[in-house]
Scaffold this motif. Sequence first.
Motif, mmCIF file in Angstrom:
data_model
loop_
_atom_site.group_PDB
_atom_site.id
_atom_site.type_symbol
_atom_site.label_atom_id
_atom_site.label_comp_id
_atom_site.label_asym_id
_atom_site.label_seq_id
_atom_site.Cartn_x
_atom_site.Cartn_y
_atom_site.Cartn_z
ATOM 1 N N PHE A 45 1.030 -1.133 0.061
ATOM 2 C CA PHE A 45 -0.084 0.140 -0.049
ATOM 3 C C PHE A 45 0.823 1.290 -0.041
ATOM 4 O O PHE A 45 0.658 2.094 -0.670
ATOM 5 N N PHE A 46 1.736 1.406 0.843
ATOM 6 C CA PHE A 46 2.538 2.450 0.806
ATOM 7 C C PHE A 46 3.472 2.481 -0.386
ATOM 8 O O PHE A 46 3.769 3.590 -0.976
ATOM 9 N N ALA A 47 4.099 1.463 -0.949
ATOM 10 C CA ALA A 47 4.820 1.486 -2.150
ATOM 11 C C ALA A 47 3.869 2.199 -3.544
ATOM 12 O O ALA A 47 4.320 2.911 -4.178
ATOM 13 N N ASP A 98 4.730 13.436 7.346
ATOM 14 C CA ASP A 98 4.626 12.554 8.404
ATOM 15 C C ASP A 98 3.251 12.890 9.158
ATOM 16 O O ASP A 98 2.788 11.998 9.883
ATOM 17 N N THR A 99 2.399 13.908 8.910
ATOM 18 C CA THR A 99 1.133 14.163 9.233
ATOM 19 C C THR A 99 0.434 12.966 8.754
ATOM 20 O O THR A 99 -0.527 12.288 9.142
ATOM 21 N N PHE A 104 -1.987 7.397 8.308
ATOM 22 C CA PHE A 104 -2.079 5.923 7.737
ATOM 23 C C PHE A 104 -1.730 5.069 8.767
ATOM 24 O O PHE A 104 -2.723 4.059 8.842
ATOM 25 N N ILE A 105 -0.802 5.155 9.488
ATOM 26 C CA ILE A 105 -0.418 4.177 10.620
ATOM 27 C C ILE A 105 -1.701 4.046 11.559
ATOM 28 O O ILE A 105 -2.229 2.951 11.989
ATOM 29 N N ALA A 150 -9.202 12.768 10.791
ATOM 30 C CA ALA A 150 -8.401 12.626 9.489
ATOM 31 C C ALA A 150 -8.264 13.748 8.870
ATOM 32 O O ALA A 150 -8.916 14.633 8.874
ATOM 33 N N PRO A 151 -6.727 14.256 8.694
ATOM 34 C CA PRO A 151 -6.457 15.536 8.353
ATOM 35 C C PRO A 151 -6.986 15.937 6.916
ATOM 36 O O PRO A 151 -6.936 14.938 6.249
#
Length: 257
Positions: A45-47, A98-99, A104-105, A150-151
């Motif tokens: 997913f991150f990739a 990083d926000t 996501f984490i 959720a930002p």
Amino acid sequence: MKNPELKKFLDANVKRYHQTDFIKDDPICIPHLYTQEQDIEIAGFFAAIFAWGQRITIINKCKDLLQRMDNAPYDFVLNHSEKDLKRLLNFKHRTFNDTDLLYFISFFEYWYSKNDSLETAFSKKMKPKDPTIENGLNGFRDIFFSHAEAPKRTMKHIASPQQNSACKRINMYLRWMVRKDKNGIDFGIWNTIKSSQLVCPLDVHVQRVAIKLGLLHREQSDWKAVTELTENLKKFDPVDPVKYDFALFGLGVSDKF
């Protein structure tokens, strides 16, 4: 080219580019670092989300992130401490910061504490006879951003057909997870969503070649273009239309086509 000639040409180029050598230089090499299904899902997913820009940069950024997660993404999302999260600060890939990463984490922690697979987040809003993944993509975005915290800035990183987006990165991810692959490139670890429901990931390389071959006439890179291209590819293989992504992408990247 007429349809039979075009099919023969595309099939030949699927065979040409659909090789394990494809893996090492593509973001799909990142989930291939793992064998556990949930690790494959999260790393993949991150990739996929990071997949814009130079491929070597995408791969290096993924490896940087996974190292910060002790190269165990599933264990990290379920068992991290506040101290562990500090290692994620200052991570950045293009407009993803990083926000976005911390949200996501947070989502993965919530989801995997209640579900064994990310597939259900995509399949939940789908119906068995849906011709494509469209309802699944719209439903996934709604689920992903259902948390009150959720930002707003993070929402640009998850596309959906409701926004008339081509959803290139998510569609690529779905190809990885859903498509059964005898050559061992795509993983095929999901079983509810069918390969016939996938749509072709549309990037500049695929779009340029598809237009030249007469498979796509729409010049905007949007959901309508994705639908048009996929419907034409289904004429050649209704069960596995996105296998032609290998041919179109390979021709666009490797050749002066």
